[in-house]
Design an enzyme around this catalytic site. Structure first.
Site, PDB file in Angstrom:
ATOM      1  N   ASP A  11       5.130  -5.137   6.022  1.00 60.36           N
ATOM      2  CA  ASP A  11       5.682  -6.445   6.407  1.00 60.36           C
ATOM      3  C   ASP A  11       5.649  -7.466   5.272  1.00 60.36           C
ATOM      4  O   ASP A  11       6.546  -8.305   5.170  1.00 60.36           O
ATOM      5  CB  ASP A  11       4.998  -6.980   7.673  1.00 60.36           C
ATOM      6  N   ASP A  60       1.816  -0.476  11.883  1.00 59.75           N
ATOM      7  CA  ASP A  60       1.738  -1.772  12.560  1.00 59.75           C
ATOM      8  C   ASP A  60       3.022  -2.595  12.461  1.00 59.75           C
ATOM      9  O   ASP A  60       2.980  -3.823  12.506  1.00 59.75           O
ATOM     10  CB  ASP A  60       0.540  -2.577  12.006  1.00 59.75           C
ATOM     11  N   ARG A 108      -7.080  -2.456   9.426  1.00 60.95           N
ATOM     12  CA  ARG A 108      -7.712  -3.793   9.384  1.00 60.95           C
ATOM     13  C   ARG A 108      -7.267  -4.654  10.553  1.00 60.95           C
ATOM     14  O   ARG A 108      -8.045  -5.374  11.147  1.00 60.95           O
ATOM     15  CB  ARG A 108      -7.364  -4.498   8.065  1.00 60.95           C
ATOM     16  N   GLY A 166       0.840  -1.203   0.000  1.00 59.27           N
ATOM     17  CA  GLY A 166       0.000   0.000   0.000  1.00 59.27           C
ATOM     18  C   GLY A 166       0.872   1.249   0.000  1.00 59.27           C
ATOM     19  O   GLY A 166       1.899   1.281   0.666  1.00 59.27           O
ATOM     20  N   ASP A 225      -0.642   2.286   8.536  1.00 62.65           N
ATOM     21  CA  ASP A 225      -1.220   1.590   9.701  1.00 62.65           C
ATOM     22  C   ASP A 225      -0.323   1.612  10.944  1.00 62.65           C
ATOM     23  O   ASP A 225      -0.790   1.288  12.026  1.00 62.65           O
ATOM     24  CB  ASP A 225      -1.520   0.122   9.347  1.00 62.65           C
ATOM     25  N   ARG A 246       0.910  -4.741  -5.989  1.00 61.78           N
ATOM     26  CA  ARG A 246       0.925  -6.047  -5.300  1.00 61.78           C
ATOM     27  C   ARG A 246       1.297  -7.051  -6.395  1.00 61.78           C
ATOM     28  O   ARG A 246       0.866  -6.915  -7.534  1.00 61.78           O
ATOM     29  CB  ARG A 246      -0.448  -6.370  -4.724  1.00 61.78           C
ATOM     30  N   THR A 305       4.034   2.462   5.992  1.00 58.77           N
ATOM     31  CA  THR A 305       2.648   2.031   5.950  1.00 58.77           C
ATOM     32  C   THR A 305       1.836   2.940   6.868  1.00 58.77           C
ATOM     33  O   THR A 305       2.293   3.267   7.965  1.00 58.77           O
ATOM     34  CB  THR A 305       2.485   0.543   6.360  1.00 58.77           C
TER      35      THR A 305
HETATM   36  P1  ATP Z   1       0.884  -2.718   3.552  1.00 57.45           P
HETATM   37  O1  ATP Z   1       1.187  -2.852   5.025  1.00 57.45           O
HETATM   38  O2  ATP Z   1       0.709  -1.315   3.147  1.00 57.45           O
HETATM   39  O3  ATP Z   1      -0.203  -3.624   3.062  1.00 57.45           O
HETATM   40  P2  ATP Z   1       2.785  -4.655   2.603  1.00 57.45           P
HETATM   41  O4  ATP Z   1       4.194  -4.551   2.173  1.00 57.45           O
HETATM   42  O5  ATP Z   1       2.513  -5.492   3.814  1.00 57.45           O
HETATM   43  O6  ATP Z   1       2.238  -3.166   2.773  1.00 57.45           O
HETATM   44  P3  ATP Z   1       1.619  -6.681   0.876  1.00 57.45           P
HETATM   45  O7  ATP Z   1       0.606  -6.558  -0.198  1.00 57.45           O
HETATM   46  O8  ATP Z   1       1.356  -7.603   2.002  1.00 57.45           O
HETATM   47  O9  ATP Z   1       1.887  -5.176   1.392  1.00 57.45           O
HETATM   48  O10 ATP Z   1       3.008  -7.109   0.218  1.00 57.45           O
HETATM   49  C1  ATP Z   1       3.536  -6.420  -0.905  1.00 57.45           C
HETATM   50  C2  ATP Z   1       4.112  -7.417  -1.873  1.00 57.45           C
HETATM   51  O11 ATP Z   1       5.171  -8.143  -1.221  1.00 57.45           O
HETATM   52  C3  ATP Z   1       3.139  -8.498  -2.340  1.00 57.45           C
HETATM   53  O12 ATP Z   1       2.327  -8.069  -3.419  1.00 57.45           O
HETATM   54  C4  ATP Z   1       4.097  -9.601  -2.766  1.00 57.45           C
HETATM   55  O13 ATP Z   1       4.638  -9.333  -4.039  1.00 57.45           O
HETATM   56  C5  ATP Z   1       5.223  -9.471  -1.720  1.00 57.45           C
HETATM   57  N1  ATP Z   1       4.986 -10.429  -0.626  1.00 57.45           N
HETATM   58  C6  ATP Z   1       4.130 -10.304   0.400  1.00 57.45           C
HETATM   59  N2  ATP Z   1       4.182 -11.389   1.196  1.00 57.45           N
HETATM   60  C7  ATP Z   1       5.085 -12.217   0.638  1.00 57.45           C
HETATM   61  C8  ATP Z   1       5.582 -13.526   0.969  1.00 57.45           C
HETATM   62  N3  ATP Z   1       5.152 -14.184   2.039  1.00 57.45           N
HETATM   63  N4  ATP Z   1       6.510 -14.079   0.161  1.00 57.45           N
HETATM   64  C9  ATP Z   1       6.955 -13.414  -0.924  1.00 57.45           C
HETATM   65  N5  ATP Z   1       6.531 -12.203  -1.302  1.00 57.45           N
HETATM   66  C10 ATP Z   1       5.606 -11.606  -0.537  1.00 57.45           C
END
Ligand code: ATP
Length: 322
Positions: free
Chosen positions: A103, A130, A172, A11, A128, A72, A126
């Protein structure tokens, strides 16, 4: 280390541009070349990569969103996808990757590092807030202020019409935005994912405040509250509060946008710069954060699957002050 890559992923959050700028400008001082990867891991797999200079990041520190774009990418969750990504990095002779995100982004970076011997650093961004390992994440302060300003405006109209307003804010899995905007906006009640919500308690608390000559009331609800959010709660409350006009306002994506606050710009500048410095010192698989106003490193693997604690003292404070 001579050539590094940088991307934003997951995000978007206000301040990502300030972090990107800090990466590029700090790298210059260490004679490193920076390759900008657009659209997160998707762009990495698809080789959407260009060289950037300090001049290219002029005039972006104040902008919300991310000029690098975010995405994503399910393909990156697979070994095959990460192998494609590693091959693209090798083709460009990129020796290390700075990932600006949450994360999930760090989990992906960790797999990439373990499978392909690539140095990775995480910069926490992020709204959030978190992520463990940093008191605040990039974008949180801006989202907080955006939500608070909206709540102030809702309060004006709630007062004018003696209305009961249920305001849903983002979060969330974490209630940081709800908790702090609730206090800052003088909410009568704050509902968080971190604490179980008993609808009878909610009714009792509202009855209590409404009986004190107060004709309007404002409840701030995190979207991940266990009751199912503001719309669901309004259905439950309606029969008991029929003499009040009840309104639901879901703030939604306005909370992601907007120019970053000064605090977010400073945090992003510190963390973007620190990410390059620690790479230069030979670190990998760590997240740079700020704890007690000092830059601190946390192993990336400690940042995912862990819940950052909410300050329950603040929830008590909100109850005292309502
Ligand atoms: P936000 O907290 O804003 O949602 P985020 O980094 O947690 O940010 P995610 O959509 O969970 O957002 O992860 C971003 C991208 O990281 C995913 O689209 C995917 O490409 C990669 N990713 C997430 N989890 C994994 C995983 N377990 N293994 C490999 N790649 C991952």
């Amino acid at each position: 280390m001579k050539k590094i890559g940088v991307l934003t992923s997951g995000g978007d959050s206000p301040g990502m541009n300030a972090a990107f700028r800090a990466v590029v400008r700090t790298a210059k001082t260490l004679n490193m070349e920076v390759m900008a990867i657009r659209h997160g891991y998707k762009g990495l797999i698809e080789d959407d990569i260009t060289k950037v200079t300090p001049h290219d990041v002029s005039n972006i520190i104040q902008r919300g969103g991310t000029v690098l774009k975010s995405a994503r990418c399910d393909e990156f969750r697979t070994k095959e996808g990460r192998e494609k990504a590693a091959n693209v990095l090798k083709k460009h002779k990129i020796e290390a990757l700075i990932t600006i995100g949450g994360d999930g982004t760090f989990q992906g970076a960790t797999h990439l590092a373990n499978e392909h011997d690539i140095n990775v650093i995480g910069v926490p961004a992020t709204i959030d807030n978190d992520l463990v390992g940093s008191d605040e994440t990039i974008g949180y302060d801006t989202a907080l202020n955006t939500a608070m300003e909206a709540i102030d405006k809702i309060r004006d109209t709630a007062d004018a019409h003696d209305r009961l307003f249920l305001v849903e804010v983002m979060g969330r899995d974490a209630g940081f935005i709800a908790l702090e905007t609730g206090i800052a906006g003088g909410a009568e009640l704050i509902l968080l994912p971190e604490s179980l919500t008993d609808i009878d308690d909610v009714k009792a608390s509202l009855n209590e405040v409404l009986s004190e000559q107060r004709r309007s009331s404002l409840v701030v609800i995190a979207e991940g509250d266990d009751t199912g959010g503001a719309l669901k709660i309004s259905e439950e409350l309606k029969p008991d509060f029929s003499k009040y006009e009840m309104r639901v306002c879901i703030l939604g994506h306005v909370q992601r946008g907007g120019n970053p606050t000064a605090r977010d710009r400073v945090l992003a500048s510190r963390l973007g710069s620190a990410a390059v410095s620690v790479l230069n010192e030979g670190h990998s698989q760590v997240m740079v954060g700020v704890v007690n106003n000092k830059v601190k490193l946390t192993p990336l693997k400690m940042t995912f699957g862990k819940k950052k604690d909410i300050n329950f003292d603040l929830l008590e404070l909100a109850k005292t002050l309502r």
